[in-house]
Every structure is written in C-alpha cells, then in structure tokens.
Write a protein that holds these residues in place. Structure first.
Motif, PDB file in Angstrom:
ATOM      1  N   GLU A 139       1.035  -0.977  -0.174  1.00 24.48           N
ATOM      2  CA  GLU A 139       0.133   0.097   0.153  1.00 24.48           C
ATOM      3  C   GLU A 139       0.962   1.151   0.106  1.00 24.48           C
ATOM      4  O   GLU A 139       0.659   2.202  -0.454  1.00 24.48           O
ATOM      5  N   LYS A 143       0.896   3.842  -3.254  1.00 29.56           N
ATOM      6  CA  LYS A 143       1.316   5.856  -2.686  1.00 29.56           C
ATOM      7  C   LYS A 143       1.298   6.060  -3.783  1.00 29.56           C
ATOM      8  O   LYS A 143       1.340   7.301  -4.043  1.00 29.56           O
ATOM      9  N   LYS A 146       2.077   6.256  -7.533  1.00 27.52           N
ATOM     10  CA  LYS A 146       1.439   7.828  -8.094  1.00 27.52           C
ATOM     11  C   LYS A 146       1.691   9.147  -7.827  1.00 27.52           C
ATOM     12  O   LYS A 146       1.739  10.039  -8.924  1.00 27.52           O
TER      13      LYS A 146
END
Length: 320
Positions: A139, A143, A146
């Motif tokens: 996770e 993030k 991006k």
C-alpha cells in the motif's frame, strides 16, 4: 465517559479519556506535527518542553498497562523523572508531510498493526504479522508510485521549465526540515541510479552500461546494510547512555551538553538504520514507474530522463 483520577495526559494529546488506541495514536502524530521543532523557531525552548511532554503522554497512554495504572492512580512518582526515549524524539522530528510524499511511513517508526496480538505464540504470530506488513508495504509503494508519476508528468508533457521550477522548489522546501539534506541525498542517489539503469538498458554495446549500474547498486546495497547493522548496535548503547545521563540527580550545563551530544549521535545512528528501508522502497517505486506496462516505451524513456534530472537536483541541494 470513563472516570479517571488525572486527565493531564489526555489533555496534552487532546483526546477524551475513553479514546481508543487508534485515536490516541492519531492524536499523537497530529500533535507531533504541531510542536515539531522546525515549526517553532521563535520559541525553541518552549517547543522542546512541549516536545517532551507529548512524548511522555504518548508513552503512558499508548501502552495499555501503563494507561490503566495512570487512569487509576494518576502520575506515579517515577513518572516525574520520565526520560523520553530518543527513538520517540526521532519519530517526532521525522514526522513531516514532505517525507511521506517521497518515502512513506518508515517501517521502524510504524506502530504495531491493530491485528497484532503479542499474546499469541511466535510460530502463530510471525506468519500473520509478515502478511500484514507485506500488505502495508504494498500500500505504501502504490501511493508513492502515483505521487512519483505525477511529479514526472510535467517533464513527460514537455513542460521542462515548469518541471525544473518544481524540482528546485521541492529541493529547497525539503532542505529546510530536520534530516532534509540527508533525505535529499538519499532520494537523489536512488533516483539517479535507477534512472541511469533504465537509460543504460537502451545501450546495447555488450550491455556494459546496464551491468555497471547493476553491480554498483548491489555494492551500495550491501554497504548500506552493513552500516545499518552497526548503527543498530550503536543505538542500543547510546539509548542507555542517554537514559543514564538524564537520570543523574545533578543536571548541570555540562551534563545537559553531553546529553545533547548523545541524542545527536543516536539520531544519526537511527537514521542509518532506516536507510535500507528507505532505499529499498524508493528502488521498488522507481522500477514500477520506469517499467510501467500501461504506457508506451517513449513515455517510460521520458520518465527516466525526468527522474535523472530530479535526482541530480536533489543531490545538488545546498546545506541549510
């Protein structure tokens, strides 16, 4: 609402007495940003006191057993001589939104996941914990992928002047906070090396440029791991020196000076302990961005060129 004999620690954190562990943890991180030394240049002495009080409150309320004792009896006599663990101080200093946008939450500063149950035997807990931590790392990287794609978008679209302005602005902004220059050099190094590897893949002369980058990365990684291992040993000794220094009844100026020196040495060692985690995460993020199958080869090449320039700017940042 629960009945407690002393609400001081709850008030310091700004939470109700029946706040959940998650709420206490969230409040601690929010308050840490508010009293962060980098945001209180005008009154550093007061900020330092708030800094320690916050750590003291979280040390008690963040531990179920200590919290239960505090709720029943209030501050114990030994709490008055509480010594903030230097790891907590490092975490509070490192709490900054800028870092999260580049490296995410550092593994060594992360709180145990809510699913973690220390009462379970190791053979049961270990595989569960590894699965949880793997999901959290994935996770974290998603993030950051991006964010990095977005940071490189100006260069990919041909707006190179705007990209350079953004990169220089970020470099200056990051250099102003605690550990900013160290972070810039680390990010810049990984960005530059990963970009060079990708660009080198296109040079087919016996694949020498690519292989050179690959061997360079391997050697650097081993060196970082070795330094982190040594730093971990140093931290154990420095933590005890720190506590011993602050437990002395007579705290003259010389004693306080020694304590500050120990703290600085601890921070440096703990920073080195975090480097393998930072570099590994950054490398995974760069590889995902530069090998993105969802975009064309031309875009991947432009991303690599932009990443190389961003890394070079970060590496060249001036000391504050």
């Amino acid at each position: 609402m629960a009945v407690v004999v002393d609400k001081e620690y709850y008030e310091i954190l700004g939470v109700d007495v029946d706040a959940s562990p998650a709420e206490i943890n969230k409040a601690y991180h929010r308050k840490a940003r508010e009293v962060h030394p980098d945001k209180n240049h005008e009154d550093p002495e007061s900020a330092g006191q708030d800094f320690c009080l916050l750590g003291e409150a979280y040390h008690v309320l963040g531990n179920p057993e200590k919290r239960e004792t505090y709720d029943k009896y209030g501050k114990e006599e030994k709490t008055k001589d509480f010594v903030v663990d230097p790891t907590v101080l490092f975490g509070m200093m490192f709490e900054n939104e800028i870092f999260e946008n580049y490296v995410g939450q550092l593994s060594l500063l992360s709180s145990p996941p809510s699913e973690f149950d220390p009462n379970l035997p190791p053979e049961v807990q270990k595989p569960k914990l590894e699965k949880i931590l793997k999901a959290l790392q994935e996770e974290r990287e998603e993030k950051l992928i991006k964010i990095l794609k977005n940071n490189l978008e100006l260069y990919v679209k041909g707006q190179k002047d705007d990209f350079m302005d953004m990169a220089n602005s970020e470099s200056h902004r990051l250099s102003q906070v605690a550990f900013g220059n160290g972070m810039l050099r680390t990010i810049g190094y990984i960005y530059s090396r990963q970009a060079s590897r990708e660009i080198g893949k296109g040079k087919l002369y016996m694949m020498i440029p690519f292989l050179a980058e690959w061997f360079w990365d391997k050697r650097h990684s081993k060196r970082t791991q070795a330094r982190a291992a040594k730093a971990a040993i140093d931290c154990i000794q420095l933590r005890e020196e720190w506590k011993s220094c602050y437990r002395q009844k007579s705290k003259d100026e010389n004693t306080l000076k020694v304590a500050r020196q120990i703290k600085d040495r601890f921070f440096y060692s703990f920073w080195k302990m975090n480097l393998p985690d930072i570099e590994m995460t950054l490398s995974h993020v760069c590889q995902a961005v530069l090998n993105d199958p969802g975009v064309s080869k031309d875009i991947r090449y432009l991303r690599a060129r932009g990443l190389k320039k961003l890394g070079t700017i970060f590496l060249g940042a001036k000391e504050r």
